[in-house]
Motif scaffolding. Sequence first.
Motif, short mmCIF file in Angstrom:
data_model
loop_
_atom_site.label_atom_id
_atom_site.label_comp_id
_atom_site.label_asym_id
_atom_site.label_seq_id
_atom_site.Cartn_x
_atom_site.Cartn_y
_atom_site.Cartn_z
N LEU A 1 -9.20 6.67 4.36
CA LEU A 1 -8.54 5.37 4.54
C LEU A 1 -7.03 5.58 4.48
O LEU A 1 -6.50 5.95 3.44
CB LEU A 1 -8.96 4.39 3.45
CG LEU A 1 -10.45 4.14 3.28
CD1 LEU A 1 -10.71 3.14 2.15
CD2 LEU A 1 -11.05 3.62 4.58
N GLY A 2 -6.35 5.35 5.61
CA GLY A 2 -4.89 5.44 5.61
C GLY A 2 -4.36 6.61 6.41
O GLY A 2 -4.95 7.71 6.40
N GLY B 1 -0.95 7.47 6.15
CA GLY B 1 0.39 7.69 5.61
C GLY B 1 0.53 9.14 5.16
O GLY B 1 -0.17 10.04 5.64
N TRP B 2 1.43 9.35 4.22
CA TRP B 2 1.74 10.71 3.77
C TRP B 2 0.51 11.43 3.23
O TRP B 2 0.26 12.59 3.56
CB TRP B 2 2.81 10.65 2.69
CG TRP B 2 4.17 10.47 3.26
CD1 TRP B 2 4.82 9.30 3.45
CD2 TRP B 2 5.02 11.51 3.75
NE1 TRP B 2 6.04 9.54 4.03
CE2 TRP B 2 6.19 10.88 4.22
CE3 TRP B 2 4.91 12.89 3.83
CZ2 TRP B 2 7.25 11.60 4.77
CZ3 TRP B 2 5.96 13.62 4.37
CH2 TRP B 2 7.11 12.97 4.84
N SER C 1 -7.40 3.08 9.68
CA SER C 1 -6.07 2.61 9.27
C SER C 1 -5.61 1.51 10.21
O SER C 1 -5.87 1.57 11.41
CB SER C 1 -5.07 3.76 9.30
OG SER C 1 -3.77 3.29 9.02
N ALA D 1 -6.46 6.54 0.63
CA ALA D 1 -5.02 6.88 0.71
C ALA D 1 -4.30 5.71 1.37
O ALA D 1 -3.59 5.88 2.36
CB ALA D 1 -4.84 8.16 1.50
N VAL D 2 -4.54 4.50 0.83
CA VAL D 2 -4.03 3.29 1.48
C VAL D 2 -2.63 2.90 1.01
O VAL D 2 -2.10 1.86 1.41
CB VAL D 2 -4.98 2.08 1.28
CG1 VAL D 2 -6.31 2.31 1.96
CG2 VAL D 2 -5.17 1.77 -0.19
N ASP E 1 0.29 6.74 -3.26
CA ASP E 1 0.80 5.60 -4.04
C ASP E 1 -0.31 4.76 -4.67
O ASP E 1 -0.09 4.13 -5.69
CB ASP E 1 1.64 4.69 -3.14
CG ASP E 1 3.03 5.25 -2.91
OD1 ASP E 1 3.29 6.37 -3.37
OD2 ASP E 1 3.85 4.55 -2.27
N ALA F 1 2.36 12.39 -2.68
CA ALA F 1 1.25 12.04 -1.78
C ALA F 1 0.90 13.22 -0.88
O ALA F 1 -0.28 13.58 -0.73
CB ALA F 1 1.63 10.82 -0.95
P1 FAD Z 1 1.60 5.25 2.80
O1 FAD Z 1 2.46 6.32 3.35
O2 FAD Z 1 2.19 3.91 2.57
O3 FAD Z 1 0.33 5.13 3.72
C1 FAD Z 1 -0.67 4.18 3.49
C2 FAD Z 1 -1.56 4.14 4.71
O4 FAD Z 1 -2.69 3.33 4.45
C3 FAD Z 1 -0.88 3.52 5.93
O5 FAD Z 1 -1.25 4.23 7.07
C4 FAD Z 1 -1.43 2.11 5.97
O6 FAD Z 1 -1.42 1.56 7.25
C5 FAD Z 1 -2.85 2.39 5.50
N1 FAD Z 1 -3.54 1.21 4.96
C6 FAD Z 1 -3.03 0.17 4.29
N2 FAD Z 1 -4.00 -0.69 3.95
C7 FAD Z 1 -5.15 -0.17 4.42
C8 FAD Z 1 -6.49 -0.59 4.39
N3 FAD Z 1 -6.86 -1.73 3.80
N4 FAD Z 1 -7.43 0.19 4.99
C9 FAD Z 1 -7.08 1.35 5.59
N5 FAD Z 1 -5.82 1.79 5.64
C10 FAD Z 1 -4.87 1.05 5.06
N6 FAD Z 1 9.32 9.14 -0.91
C11 FAD Z 1 9.94 10.33 -1.02
O7 FAD Z 1 9.34 11.28 -1.54
N7 FAD Z 1 11.22 10.52 -0.57
C12 FAD Z 1 11.92 9.53 0.02
O8 FAD Z 1 13.06 9.72 0.43
C13 FAD Z 1 11.29 8.26 0.17
N8 FAD Z 1 11.95 7.25 0.77
C14 FAD Z 1 11.31 6.07 0.97
C15 FAD Z 1 11.97 5.07 1.64
C16 FAD Z 1 11.34 3.85 1.88
C17 FAD Z 1 12.07 2.77 2.61
C18 FAD Z 1 10.02 3.65 1.41
C19 FAD Z 1 9.32 2.34 1.67
C20 FAD Z 1 9.36 4.64 0.73
C21 FAD Z 1 9.99 5.87 0.49
N9 FAD Z 1 9.36 6.89 -0.19
C22 FAD Z 1 9.96 8.11 -0.32
C23 FAD Z 1 8.03 6.68 -0.81
C24 FAD Z 1 6.94 7.16 0.12
O9 FAD Z 1 7.06 6.57 1.38
C25 FAD Z 1 5.58 6.80 -0.45
O10 FAD Z 1 5.47 7.30 -1.75
C26 FAD Z 1 4.50 7.38 0.44
O11 FAD Z 1 4.52 6.73 1.68
C27 FAD Z 1 3.13 7.24 -0.19
O12 FAD Z 1 2.20 7.78 0.68
P2 FAD Z 1 0.75 7.15 0.81
O13 FAD Z 1 0.02 7.99 1.79
O14 FAD Z 1 0.17 6.95 -0.51
O15 FAD Z 1 1.01 5.68 1.40
#
Ligand code: FAD
Length: 564
Positions: A48-49, A51-52, A72, A154-155, A357, A457
């Motif tokens: 799921l997701g 992102g990173w 996603s 990984a949402v 996250d 992440a």
């Molecule tokens: P995300 O990258 O947010 O990915 C989540 C994924 O899940 C997305 O694809 C979303 O569409 C999907 N999703 C959401 N809901 C659902 C659902 N119900 N079902 C299925 N899929 C779903 N971190 C750093 O280390 N360095 C930086 O410089 C930095 N700068 C940042 C600047 C900004 C403006 C922001 C907003 C964040 C920054 N971060 C930075 C933090 C970093 O972006 C997050 O920690 C990272 O994106 C977390 O990764 P993730 O995969 O957990 O979530």
Amino acid sequence: YPACSKLLVLCTLSSGSLVAYSESQTDVSNTSVKIDEKDCKKRRVVVLGTGWAGISFLKDLDVSTHDVQVISPRNYFAFTPLLPSVTCGTVEARSIVEPVRNIIKKRNGEIQFCEAECIKIDAANKKILCRSTFDNNLVGNEEFSLGYDYLVIAVGAQVNTFNTPGVVENCHFLKEVEDAQKIRRSVIDCFEKAVLPGLSEEERRINLHFVIVGGGPTGVEFAAELHDYVQEDLVNLYPTVKDLVKITVIQSGDHILNMFDERISSFAEQKFSRDGIEVQTGCRVISVSDKEITMKLKSKGEVCSVPHGLVVWSTGVETRPVVKDFMGQIGQGRRRVLATDEWLRVKGCADVYALGDCATINQRKVMEDIATIFKAADKDNSGALTVKEFQDVIDDILERYPQVEHYLKSKHLSDVTDLLKDPEGNARDEVDIEGFKLALSHVDSQMKNLPATAQVAAQQGAYLSKCFNRRQQCEDNPEGPRRFKGSGRHQFHPFRYKHLGQFAPLGGEQAAAELPGDWVSIGHSTQWLWYSVYASKQVSWRTRLLVVSDWTRRFIFGRDSSRI
Ligand code: FAD
């Protein structure tokens, strides 16, 4: 898989029995079929997701041994650290995104992708319920469900408004690519409105008052980007209002960038003061209307309202509803984020993993919560707890934040257990709160290693794919790899985060960086380090080239101010 097709996917359940899986409407039938040895070992992995965490997991996963389905609502990966640059057109939105299907193509198409969001996780039946994100009649809001052998959550997280009235209606956020594009258009709107004829100077001034709520890395970086945009490009295009622009950063704590080294935080404050960016610390926003933002000064308790042209809300993140619902089902309802063990397995739930996250603790919130738990336990306000009360506090903290256990029980355990003894080593009757706070500050500094960042992440995704790839080998050798023989307990090393440092771009071609080994680097050279690191970290050569050419274009021609 197409939601309506009656596709049969052959797979095995984790027990190893062969079944035919009817993809169309979720059901798992028990029809045994003959399939070849390789397919027989394939496990259904639903991710799921994108992102990173999700993409880093997919990049290294061995797709020959797994049947992978990705869900996603976004069919692209976004390089979030460059989102603030998108708000001012320093880089274009399309330069920081990579289509998921490009990433899948590199894996010979063996990964299936569905643009939909997961709305329910049914861990008891190993199914998830999803809804397509399209709202036309052909696909409608059709819901479908999928079974899994392993689920990787990984949402990410969503913006936290702290239920502040008016925030959702009147503020911009900076979390998704669309948010950054919206801010870019709104900034130009504010300038265009400010130069309309018939406005008083005060009205022009209000239109050009940009307020950023939150003095963390995102808020600070956006303030710096906006300041550069105004000074380098917009003042030349809107010369009549150039002296009316004001940027204010509102921070509830005492300093901006307070998660960084003190030197960085104070350098940023001094630089902002030189640049004319106002930093208001110790202020809590209590409401936002379309015209003004109302806040309370923590020290004096005074409430004041300030008119604004645009507000960007950047105060942190909270758990998504689908994860909250799932946490309720598995008895984690009291927690803020999904609790995992050190192998990233969701506690109390078989075959479900959580990364990024949605499973990472927010250090500042944890420390605040811990302080509140402690204060609540000190009923007579004596500043000390009995040993029994102290132990209850620790249990409560661990119940809410099991991730802290590692720090409390490992090398910092001594700091905490020492509190239970006097200098002669005899058991104390009471534990001093100040001493406990001191011990916690060590835990706090250790927990800096677990921030909710892209770095964590991505490392978690890469770690988990390695575990998945070695699963068969481990199942064949249940005692674990040779190095674990003897203990025979664990098949994999637990996840350990390696902190590679973090950047804070501060505008004017200057940046600050906290590097491994407590090194701090600030200035123009650090900005060049930032350029090279962020160019190298792009997920593909396509985005790398696009980002570098955007930076070059900006150096030569400045930023584009058209409102499209
Ligand atoms: P995300 O990258 O947010 O990915 C989540 C994924 O899940 C997305 O694809 C979303 O569409 C999907 N999703 C959401 N809901 C659902 C659902 N119900 N079902 C299925 N899929 C779903 N971190 C750093 O280390 N360095 C930086 O410089 C930095 N700068 C940042 C600047 C900004 C403006 C922001 C907003 C964040 C920054 N971060 C930075 C933090 C970093 O972006 C997050 O920690 C990272 O994106 C977390 O990764 P993730 O995969 O957990 O979530």
